[in-house]
Structure formats: C-alpha cells, structure tokens
Write a protein that holds these residues in place. Structure first.
Motif, PDB file in Angstrom:
ATOM      1  N   CYS A 133      -6.630 -30.437  12.513  1.00 11.30           N
ATOM      2  CA  CYS A 133      -7.525 -30.119  13.622  1.00 11.30           C
ATOM      3  C   CYS A 133      -7.263 -28.685  14.085  1.00 11.30           C
ATOM      4  N   ARG A 134      -8.247 -28.157  14.794  1.00 14.25           N
ATOM      5  CA  ARG A 134      -8.087 -26.866  15.472  1.00 14.25           C
ATOM      6  C   ARG A 134      -8.667 -27.060  16.870  1.00 14.25           C
ATOM      7  N   ILE A 135      -7.799 -27.046  17.878  1.00 11.77           N
ATOM      8  CA  ILE A 135      -8.191 -27.364  19.246  1.00 11.77           C
ATOM      9  C   ILE A 135      -8.590 -26.079  19.971  1.00 11.77           C
ATOM     10  N   GLU A 136      -9.784 -26.067  20.584  1.00  8.78           N
ATOM     11  CA  GLU A 136     -10.314 -24.841  21.182  1.00  8.78           C
ATOM     12  C   GLU A 136     -10.213 -24.805  22.701  1.00  8.78           C
ATOM     13  N   HIS A 137      -9.701 -25.869  23.330  1.00  5.60           N
ATOM     14  CA  HIS A 137      -9.595 -25.866  24.789  1.00  5.60           C
ATOM     15  C   HIS A 137      -8.359 -25.092  25.226  1.00  5.60           C
ATOM     16  N   TRP A 138      -8.430 -24.526  26.442  1.00  2.00           N
ATOM     17  CA  TRP A 138      -7.358 -23.617  26.881  1.00  2.00           C
ATOM     18  C   TRP A 138      -6.006 -24.315  26.946  1.00  2.00           C
TER      19      TRP A 138
ATOM     20  N   GLY B  43      -4.823 -26.694  25.129  1.00  6.22           N
ATOM     21  CA  GLY B  43      -4.260 -26.814  23.800  1.00  6.22           C
ATOM     22  C   GLY B  43      -3.615 -25.523  23.335  1.00  6.22           C
ATOM     23  N   ALA B  44      -4.271 -24.392  23.632  1.00  6.82           N
ATOM     24  CA  ALA B  44      -3.696 -23.101  23.261  1.00  6.82           C
ATOM     25  C   ALA B  44      -2.391 -22.847  24.019  1.00  6.82           C
ATOM     26  N   GLN B  45      -2.383 -23.222  25.289  1.00  7.58           N
ATOM     27  CA  GLN B  45      -1.190 -22.994  26.120  1.00  7.58           C
ATOM     28  C   GLN B  45       0.006 -23.807  25.615  1.00  7.58           C
ATOM     29  N   THR B  46      -0.199 -25.096  25.413  1.00  2.00           N
ATOM     30  CA  THR B  46       0.917 -25.948  25.013  1.00  2.00           C
ATOM     31  C   THR B  46       1.332 -25.700  23.565  1.00  2.00           C
ATOM     32  N   HIS B  47       0.360 -25.385  22.704  1.00  2.00           N
ATOM     33  CA  HIS B  47       0.724 -25.076  21.323  1.00  2.00           C
ATOM     34  C   HIS B  47       1.499 -23.776  21.259  1.00  2.00           C
ATOM     35  N   GLY B  48       1.133 -22.807  22.092  1.00  2.00           N
ATOM     36  CA  GLY B  48       1.883 -21.558  22.140  1.00  2.00           C
ATOM     37  C   GLY B  48       3.330 -21.786  22.538  1.00  2.00           C
TER      38      GLY B  48
ATOM     39  N   VAL C 181       9.966 -20.836  16.769  1.00  2.00           N
ATOM     40  CA  VAL C 181      10.434 -19.524  16.323  1.00  2.00           C
ATOM     41  C   VAL C 181      11.935 -19.347  16.573  1.00  2.00           C
ATOM     42  N   VAL C 182      12.431 -19.902  17.686  1.00  2.00           N
ATOM     43  CA  VAL C 182      13.862 -19.760  17.984  1.00  2.00           C
ATOM     44  C   VAL C 182      14.697 -20.891  17.406  1.00  2.00           C
ATOM     45  N   GLY C 183      14.078 -21.695  16.539  1.00  2.00           N
ATOM     46  CA  GLY C 183      14.855 -22.650  15.761  1.00  2.00           C
ATOM     47  C   GLY C 183      14.892 -24.070  16.276  1.00  2.00           C
ATOM     48  N   GLU C 184      14.137 -24.376  17.328  1.00  2.00           N
ATOM     49  CA  GLU C 184      14.126 -25.750  17.823  1.00  2.00           C
ATOM     50  C   GLU C 184      13.201 -26.604  16.965  1.00  2.00           C
ATOM     51  N   ALA C 185      13.692 -27.751  16.549  1.00  2.00           N
ATOM     52  CA  ALA C 185      12.870 -28.689  15.779  1.00  2.00           C
ATOM     53  C   ALA C 185      12.217 -29.663  16.759  1.00  2.00           C
ATOM     54  N   VAL C 186      11.008 -29.337  17.173  1.00  2.00           N
ATOM     55  CA  VAL C 186      10.317 -30.126  18.192  1.00  2.00           C
ATOM     56  C   VAL C 186       9.009 -30.639  17.617  1.00  2.00           C
ATOM     57  N   ASP C 187       8.802 -31.959  17.702  1.00  2.00           N
ATOM     58  CA  ASP C 187       7.527 -32.522  17.280  1.00  2.00           C
ATOM     59  C   ASP C 187       6.433 -32.087  18.253  1.00  2.00           C
ATOM     60  N   PHE C 188       5.241 -31.838  17.720  1.00  2.00           N
ATOM     61  CA  PHE C 188       4.109 -31.474  18.568  1.00  2.00           C
ATOM     62  C   PHE C 188       2.942 -32.375  18.208  1.00  2.00           C
ATOM     63  N   ALA C 189       2.646 -33.309  19.104  1.00  2.00           N
ATOM     64  CA  ALA C 189       1.566 -34.266  18.851  1.00  2.00           C
ATOM     65  C   ALA C 189       0.742 -34.436  20.121  1.00  2.00           C
TER      66      ALA C 189
ATOM     67  N   TRP D 181      -7.209 -32.767  25.828  1.00  2.00           N
ATOM     68  CA  TRP D 181      -7.784 -33.149  27.117  1.00  2.00           C
ATOM     69  C   TRP D 181      -8.586 -31.961  27.634  1.00  2.00           C
ATOM     70  N   CYS D 182      -9.766 -32.229  28.154  1.00  2.00           N
ATOM     71  CA  CYS D 182     -10.562 -31.163  28.756  1.00  2.00           C
ATOM     72  C   CYS D 182     -11.448 -31.765  29.832  1.00  2.00           C
ATOM     73  N   TRP D 183     -12.080 -30.904  30.609  1.00  2.00           N
ATOM     74  CA  TRP D 183     -13.004 -31.379  31.627  1.00  2.00           C
ATOM     75  C   TRP D 183     -14.175 -30.420  31.744  1.00  2.00           C
TER      76      TRP D 183
END
Length: 328
Positions: A211-216, A218-223, A230-238, A242-244
């Motif tokens: 998927c490619r999420i275009e809501h703001w 999603g960009a904030q949390t994915h960033g 980038v700093v080496g943390e192995a964190v799941d992102f799932a 959500w939008c309104w």
C-alpha cells in the motif's frame, strides 16, 4: 538546508548532489520526497490544484471572486472544496468518474447518502463523467466529457489525486512502482537508502499485499518509524489508516481498508446521519466508516489492527460495545 533541491543520488558512492553543485556524503539516506497534485488541462490561472498550503491563497481569492466553480474529482479533496465553495456562495458543479462520490472510501449506501448531502446544499453532482478536455477560453474554462457533455466556469479545480515524487529514486536505480518500494524495515532496494511518507510503497502486514498511504497522519507516523529504523531499532510498523473529512458541517471518519470488504454492517441511522458502517471480509473487520460516532472508529481501528474476527450481529447492535463484538 532550504532552497537547495537534490538533483541526483549516487548509491554506489553514497552521495547526494544539490542544484548548486555541492555534494553531500551519507551513511544512511531517507527519501521523503512526497508527491504533487496530478494535473489535467492547461497551465492557467483559472485551473487550480490543492496540495500544499501555498496553493490556498490563490484558490481562496479566486473563489471569493467567482460566481461558479467546476470541481473535477469527488474524492476527499474535491468534495471538501465543493462544500467550502458553496459556503462562500459559489454555484458548484462536482464531476466524478465513478458512480458515487468518495468511491474509494465509502460503501454504496453511504456514497448515495453523500450524493444526497451535496444535492441538499445545492451542489450539482455529476457521476460517470470521463473528462477528455479542459480549455481556457480567456474568461472561463470549458470542461468536456467523453460523452459530449460540457461545463464551464471562471474557476476549475482539478482534484484527481497525487503523483508520488519518485523520479530521484528512479534515476538512482532504486526499485520504483507506484512510489518508492520499501521492505518491512522501510529500506529501499539499496539497504542504505530508506523512503518515508506518501512516496513510500510499503508492505501491508494487516491485510497482506502492499500500500501507499496518502493521508497526513500516515506520513507522520511512517516518518517516525523510518527515523527509528535508520538508527537501528527493529520496530514493526503496521499502522491502520485513519482519516476524516468535514463537509457541510458533517464530520466523516474512515479507518482501515474499506475497499477490501465484502460485507457492510450498519449501526445507527443513515437518515439521521449518525451511524457507523463496519466493513468485514469473511468475519475479519477490515474497515469502518462513521458519522457522529468517533468512539466507534477508535474501537474499530484497534480491532482492525489486531486482525480481529467479529460477530456481525453484535456489530449491528448499538447496545453492545464495539470492543465486545470480537470473537474470542
């Protein structure tokens, strides 16, 4: 460093070249290049798009002067612009290729409710419209459909989605398909290069696929997730999307992936415009759409993220808490 666009990325040398000729070395690189509004028609002061805050002043000034507006595209942006323009006193025609507004987000019954909402506020909604031409005739723009129909107005807004800014990645030899492809660790096809936000085409662990999420949000949390990777943390992102949308003083909230559903279970009343539509695939909750029921959306989002199986009969009963509809 503002005002210095990057013109090239060299993954082999791990360097970025800027427009002024400077070269920056990197150990890790994040491409957060976002996207741009898709355009159709001519470059004209009468044809607008809405993508960034910089687009707002010229559009607002045009709407306060115009007596009529044509909006091409009845997604979130197009529908909100139509509603806002009506509040400014413009006559509005809203054109949509699909059979109903907000086609990617709403089940058919709710789409029809939104069509009625536009009509009740005097917006002319025309669906099944395939645009073939926009022509600036000097004092107005003429919009022509494939079936020969046409509409004209002194101002036209084109709201037909966004184009991911993936050209820099493509030129660097990175894998690009509907955005910059990343893996579960947010890395591109080069392990030293990451992509973040709405330019990133990423795996979707909740439903599978990509998927490619275009809501703001999603960009904030994915960033944030990319920064941690980038700093080496192995964190799941799932994250569950959500939008309104605010239109005609009604607040709509959407979570999950409504288009993936094969069943819609309604709680509340469409006629009263206070409802939650729960969207399931088999017995798994995959999306929810609500008006006036924010607590239901929060609970649904949690269940979607947990990949929960749910009881349809319980979802339809507003005496049962949404969290209690889960099949244990």
């Amino acid at each position: 460093m503002t005002g210095c666009p990057a013109t090239a990325v060299d993954p082999a040398a791990r360097q970025v070249t800027l427009t002024d000729g400077r070269i920056l070395a990197y150990d890790r690189l994040v491409l957060a290049t976002g996207g741009r509004a898709r355009r159709i028609g001519p470059e004209s002061d009468r044809v607008h798009t809405l993508r960034t805050a910089a687009d707002v002043p010229a559009l607002h000034a045009a709407l306060t002067r115009a007596d009529r507006l044509v909006v091409v595209g009845a997604g979130l942006v197009g529908s909100e612009i139509a509603a806002s323009a009506r509040s400014l006193g413009c006559a509005v025609t809203l054109l949509e290729t699909a059979a109903r507004p907000l086609p990617r987000l709403l089940p058919p019954d709710i789409g029809r409710m939104y069509a009625d909402l536009h009509a009740a506020h005097g917006t002319e909604l025309c669906t099944g419209v395939s645009i073939v031409d926009l022509v600036d005739q000097g004092d107005r723009v003429v919009v022509t459909a494939a079936d020969g129909r046409s509409w004209s107005a002194p101002v036209v807004v084109v709201a037909v989605g966004m184009q991911p800014n993936a050209e820099l990645a493509f030129a660097a030899g990175l894998l690009v398909h509907d955005g910059i492809r990343v893996d579960g660790a947010r890395r591109t096809s080069d392990p030293a290069v990451y992509a973040a936000g709405d330019v990133a085409n990423r795996p979707e662990p909740v439903l599978g696929g990509r998927c490619r999420i275009e809501h703001w949000q999603g960009a904030q949390t994915h960033g944030t997730a990319v920064g941690r990777a980038v700093v080496g943390e192995a964190v799941d992102f799932a994250e569950v999307p959500w939008c309104w949308s605010d239109q005609y003083n009604h607040n709509l909230q959407v979570t999950g992936w409504p288009e993936a559903a094969d069943r819609c279970v309604l709680r509340g009343s469409l006629a009263d415009r206070r409802f939650t539509a729960f969207l399931t695939r088999a017995d798994q909750l995959v999306g929810a759409v609500a008006m006036g029921s924010p607590a239901d959306i929060r609970a649904a989002r949690t269940l979607i993220g947990a990949r929960a199986r749910v009881r349809a009969d319980a979802l339809a009963d507003d005496a049962i808490a949404v969290a209690d509809c889960r099949i244990s």
